[in-house]
Design a protein around this motif. Structure first.
Motif, PDB file in Angstrom:
ATOM      1  N   VAL A 226      27.898  50.521  33.754  1.00  0.00           N
ATOM      2  CA  VAL A 226      27.821  49.098  33.419  1.00  0.00           C
ATOM      3  C   VAL A 226      28.965  48.380  34.118  1.00  0.00           C
ATOM      4  O   VAL A 226      30.105  48.865  34.121  1.00  0.00           O
ATOM      5  N   ALA A 227      28.672  47.232  34.702  1.00  0.00           N
ATOM      6  CA  ALA A 227      29.665  46.436  35.427  1.00  0.00           C
ATOM      7  C   ALA A 227      29.553  44.984  34.988  1.00  0.00           C
ATOM      8  O   ALA A 227      28.625  44.594  34.267  1.00  0.00           O
ATOM      9  N   ILE A 228      30.492  44.176  35.433  1.00  0.00           N
ATOM     10  CA  ILE A 228      30.438  42.735  35.165  1.00  0.00           C
ATOM     11  C   ILE A 228      30.914  41.988  36.398  1.00  0.00           C
ATOM     12  O   ILE A 228      31.788  42.463  37.137  1.00  0.00           O
ATOM     13  N   LYS A 229      30.312  40.833  36.628  1.00  0.00           N
ATOM     14  CA  LYS A 229      30.739  39.945  37.713  1.00  0.00           C
ATOM     15  C   LYS A 229      31.314  38.682  37.103  1.00  0.00           C
ATOM     16  O   LYS A 229      30.694  38.074  36.209  1.00  0.00           O
ATOM     17  N   LEU A 230      32.470  38.252  37.600  1.00  0.00           N
ATOM     18  CA  LEU A 230      33.167  37.080  37.079  1.00  0.00           C
ATOM     19  C   LEU A 230      33.551  36.152  38.234  1.00  0.00           C
ATOM     20  O   LEU A 230      33.916  36.614  39.309  1.00  0.00           O
ATOM     21  N   SER A 231      33.477  34.844  37.965  1.00  0.00           N
ATOM     22  CA  SER A 231      33.915  33.857  38.962  1.00  0.00           C
ATOM     23  C   SER A 231      34.916  32.914  38.295  1.00  0.00           C
ATOM     24  O   SER A 231      34.571  31.808  37.891  1.00  0.00           O
ATOM     25  N   PRO A 232      36.165  33.344  38.156  1.00  0.00           N
ATOM     26  CA  PRO A 232      37.150  32.567  37.387  1.00  0.00           C
ATOM     27  C   PRO A 232      37.432  31.180  37.942  1.00  0.00           C
ATOM     28  O   PRO A 232      37.863  30.297  37.184  1.00  0.00           O
ATOM     29  N   ALA A 268      33.629  43.056  39.290  1.00  0.00           N
ATOM     30  CA  ALA A 268      33.564  42.266  40.514  1.00  0.00           C
ATOM     31  C   ALA A 268      34.148  40.882  40.238  1.00  0.00           C
ATOM     32  O   ALA A 268      33.673  40.175  39.341  1.00  0.00           O
ATOM     33  N   ILE A 269      35.164  40.529  40.980  1.00  0.00           N
ATOM     34  CA  ILE A 269      35.805  39.217  40.841  1.00  0.00           C
ATOM     35  C   ILE A 269      35.595  38.447  42.136  1.00  0.00           C
ATOM     36  O   ILE A 269      35.827  38.968  43.227  1.00  0.00           O
ATOM     37  N   THR A 270      35.148  37.218  42.005  1.00  0.00           N
ATOM     38  CA  THR A 270      34.974  36.378  43.183  1.00  0.00           C
ATOM     39  C   THR A 270      36.139  35.402  43.303  1.00  0.00           C
ATOM     40  O   THR A 270      36.749  35.013  42.318  1.00  0.00           O
ATOM     41  N   ARG A 271      36.438  35.022  44.522  1.00  0.00           N
ATOM     42  CA  ARG A 271      37.475  34.033  44.755  1.00  0.00           C
ATOM     43  C   ARG A 271      36.833  32.657  44.944  1.00  0.00           C
ATOM     44  O   ARG A 271      35.608  32.515  44.978  1.00  0.00           O
ATOM     45  N   TYR A 272      37.675  31.666  45.081  1.00  0.00           N
ATOM     46  CA  TYR A 272      37.174  30.298  45.280  1.00  0.00           C
ATOM     47  C   TYR A 272      36.319  30.227  46.534  1.00  0.00           C
ATOM     48  O   TYR A 272      36.691  30.733  47.595  1.00  0.00           O
ATOM     49  N   ASN A 273      35.178  29.579  46.389  1.00  0.00           N
ATOM     50  CA  ASN A 273      34.271  29.396  47.518  1.00  0.00           C
ATOM     51  C   ASN A 273      33.852  27.929  47.557  1.00  0.00           C
ATOM     52  O   ASN A 273      33.172  27.453  46.637  1.00  0.00           O
ATOM     53  N   PRO A 274      34.264  27.184  48.583  1.00  0.00           N
ATOM     54  CA  PRO A 274      33.908  25.764  48.633  1.00  0.00           C
ATOM     55  C   PRO A 274      32.402  25.532  48.649  1.00  0.00           C
ATOM     56  O   PRO A 274      31.933  24.483  48.224  1.00  0.00           O
ATOM     57  N   PHE A 275      31.654  26.519  49.125  1.00  0.00           N
ATOM     58  CA  PHE A 275      30.192  26.409  49.163  1.00  0.00           C
ATOM     59  C   PHE A 275      29.613  26.278  47.755  1.00  0.00           C
ATOM     60  O   PHE A 275      28.562  25.656  47.555  1.00  0.00           O
ATOM     61  N   ARG A 301      41.358  50.789  35.088  1.00  0.00           N
ATOM     62  CA  ARG A 301      40.471  51.932  34.878  1.00  0.00           C
ATOM     63  C   ARG A 301      39.138  51.735  35.594  1.00  0.00           C
ATOM     64  O   ARG A 301      38.611  52.670  36.193  1.00  0.00           O
ATOM     65  N   ALA A 302      38.591  50.547  35.500  1.00  0.00           N
ATOM     66  CA  ALA A 302      37.373  50.243  36.259  1.00  0.00           C
ATOM     67  C   ALA A 302      37.729  50.101  37.731  1.00  0.00           C
ATOM     68  O   ALA A 302      38.882  49.800  38.085  1.00  0.00           O
ATOM     69  N   LYS A 303      36.752  50.309  38.609  1.00  0.00           N
ATOM     70  CA  LYS A 303      36.957  50.027  40.021  1.00  0.00           C
ATOM     71  C   LYS A 303      36.914  48.512  40.223  1.00  0.00           C
ATOM     72  O   LYS A 303      36.096  47.813  39.613  1.00  0.00           O
ATOM     73  N   LEU A 304      37.791  48.007  41.063  1.00  0.00           N
ATOM     74  CA  LEU A 304      37.855  46.571  41.317  1.00  0.00           C
ATOM     75  C   LEU A 304      37.146  46.248  42.624  1.00  0.00           C
ATOM     76  O   LEU A 304      37.501  46.775  43.681  1.00  0.00           O
ATOM     77  N   PHE A 305      36.136  45.393  42.527  1.00  0.00           N
ATOM     78  CA  PHE A 305      35.427  44.896  43.708  1.00  0.00           C
ATOM     79  C   PHE A 305      35.757  43.411  43.864  1.00  0.00           C
ATOM     80  O   PHE A 305      35.975  42.701  42.881  1.00  0.00           O
ATOM     81  N   PHE A 306      35.763  42.959  45.111  1.00  0.00           N
ATOM     82  CA  PHE A 306      36.122  41.569  45.412  1.00  0.00           C
ATOM     83  C   PHE A 306      35.077  41.006  46.359  1.00  0.00           C
ATOM     84  O   PHE A 306      34.531  41.737  47.202  1.00  0.00           O
ATOM     85  N   ASN A 307      34.779  39.721  46.217  1.00  0.00           N
ATOM     86  CA  ASN A 307      33.845  39.120  47.174  1.00  0.00           C
ATOM     87  C   ASN A 307      33.969  37.609  47.204  1.00  0.00           C
ATOM     88  O   ASN A 307      34.764  37.016  46.496  1.00  0.00           O
TER      89      ASN A 307
END
Length: 377
Positions: A226-232, A268-275, A301-307
């Motif tokens: 189980v994973a989660i995607k976040l766009s802070p 999965a954490i996303t960074r700022y995207n002007p789009f 503990r979880a693997k960190l993904f970035f996009n």
């Protein structure tokens, strides 16, 4: 180049062959919410193109009136059977695939045909409308409406759990909770859309409760997968809090996720995207800050993904320096079905995204802008 990107990685109970992930990309090609043959071809192309992990487009956990009227679902056996063909094909090509579980919350529309079929109101954490939106297939192209405050959030958590049961039956290797981009989970986290006075609103722990309970429900089905995607940074779908509150809210959520008895497979954490940012009253909506620098430290503990807008060289540097364990590409996978193979071979990423035919509602031939991008020669 690419020694880091092309190193296998264990996430949950599985090992992916490389760290060149394909992020969820809404493409709007389903047939009345049911995956079809053109979708199978699309996913197979990208599995054959070398993706270590494919995350499906957002998959609706229940019938909803989305702006993307041909988005796929995963709430009945018809969906399960259709997705099983896709997961089998992806596995046959040597890749892995997660289902991204998606509930739109307040950004559905009551006049959309699917919402009418559902026979339920448009729900949100609170009766607060998102600004913006455009439902082009509804007469007049209306925007978002004021939702009905969800009487009991646990009823929606049950929908996520059933979708996970269906995802497992359909052969997905795991599930990713869509906690980003202003949809339901994100709406609960953000104090501008969640002004409840019960245990799901107010304080940061209360606003994080829905996400944590949804994750717990998914783990009852999938355990470590189980994973989660976040766009802070927010922005999209009228989301965003002040910087200090944003960091405190997402920092708390990540700390609590790290305490789970069974670690998540990845975050999965996303960074700022002007789009994905929007403007209201002359001001950009998003909360801009160094997302990875401020929040990456919480993930241990979880693997960190970035996009979000990554290019291969930057992705390689992030992995080789240990700042992240994996990356997701979006637009580059959209335009390059063989993206991973191109990166590994040092070939250019020279296909241009066909924005005119990005979504199924914009095309008469669903292959256009979808499965017609050429592979490198």
């Amino acid at each position: 180049m690419s020694a880091g990107l092309f190193t296998p990685l264990q996430i949950g109970s599985i090992t992916i062959p490389n760290r060149v992930g394909m992020s969820a990309l809404t493409r709007d090609r389903a047939t009345d919410t049911v995956p079809n043959d053109i979708m199978l071809k699309y996913y197979l192309q990208r599995a054959e193109g070398g993706s270590g992990l494919i995350v499906s487009e957002g998959v609706l956990v229940t019938r909803q009136g989305t702006e993307w009227q041909e988005a796929p679902g995963l709430w009945d056996q018809t969906h399960v059977d259709a997705w099983k063909k896709i997961t089998d094909a992806v596995h046959g090509a040597g890749s892995k695939i997660y289902a991204q579980l998606w509930h739109l919350g307040r950004v559905s529309h009551p006049d959309a045909p699917q919402q009418k079929k559902a026979g339920v109101p448009v729900y949100g954490p609170s009766a607060i409308s998102a600004r913006g939106g455009k439902f082009r297939f509804i007469e007049g192209g209306p925007g978002y409406v004021t939702p009905t405050a969800i009487p009991d959030p646990k009823t929606l958590i049950a929908l996520y759990k059933q979708a996970a049961v269906n995802a497992k039956a359909a052969g997905f290797d795991g599930v990713e909770l869509h906690g980003a981009n202003g949809y339901l989970v994100h709406q609960f986290l953000d104090s501008t859309s969640n002004q409840r006075t019960d245990e799901y609103g107010g304080s940061i722990p209360n606003r994080a409760r829905f996400a944590l309970e949804a994750i717990a429900a998914l783990q009852e089905v999938y355990g470590p997968d189980v994973a989660i995607k976040l766009s802070p940074n927010g922005g999209y779908n009228d989301m965003g809090m002040p910087v200090d509150e944003t960091i405190a809210t997402f920092g708390y959520l990540l700390e609590e996720l790290e305490k789970l008895p069974t670690p998540l497979s990845y975050i999965a954490i996303t960074r700022y995207n002007p789009f994905l940012d929007v403007e209201f009253d002359g001001k950009k909506r998003a909360t801009q800050f160094d997302t990875l620098g401020e929040l990456g430290k919480y993930v241990k503990r979880a693997k960190l993904f970035f996009n979000s807008g990554l290019q291969p060289a930057e992705a390689e540097e992030l992995i080789s320096t240990g700042k992240v364990q994996g990356v997701f590409f979006g637009m580059n996978w959209l335009a390059h079905p063989d993206l991973a193979k191109r990166i590994q071979a040092g070939k250019p990423l020279d296909n241009q995204p066909d924005f005119m035919h990005l979504y199924g509602s914009q095309v008469t031939d669903p292959a256009v802008g979808y499965t017609d991008y050429p592979a490198a020669t």
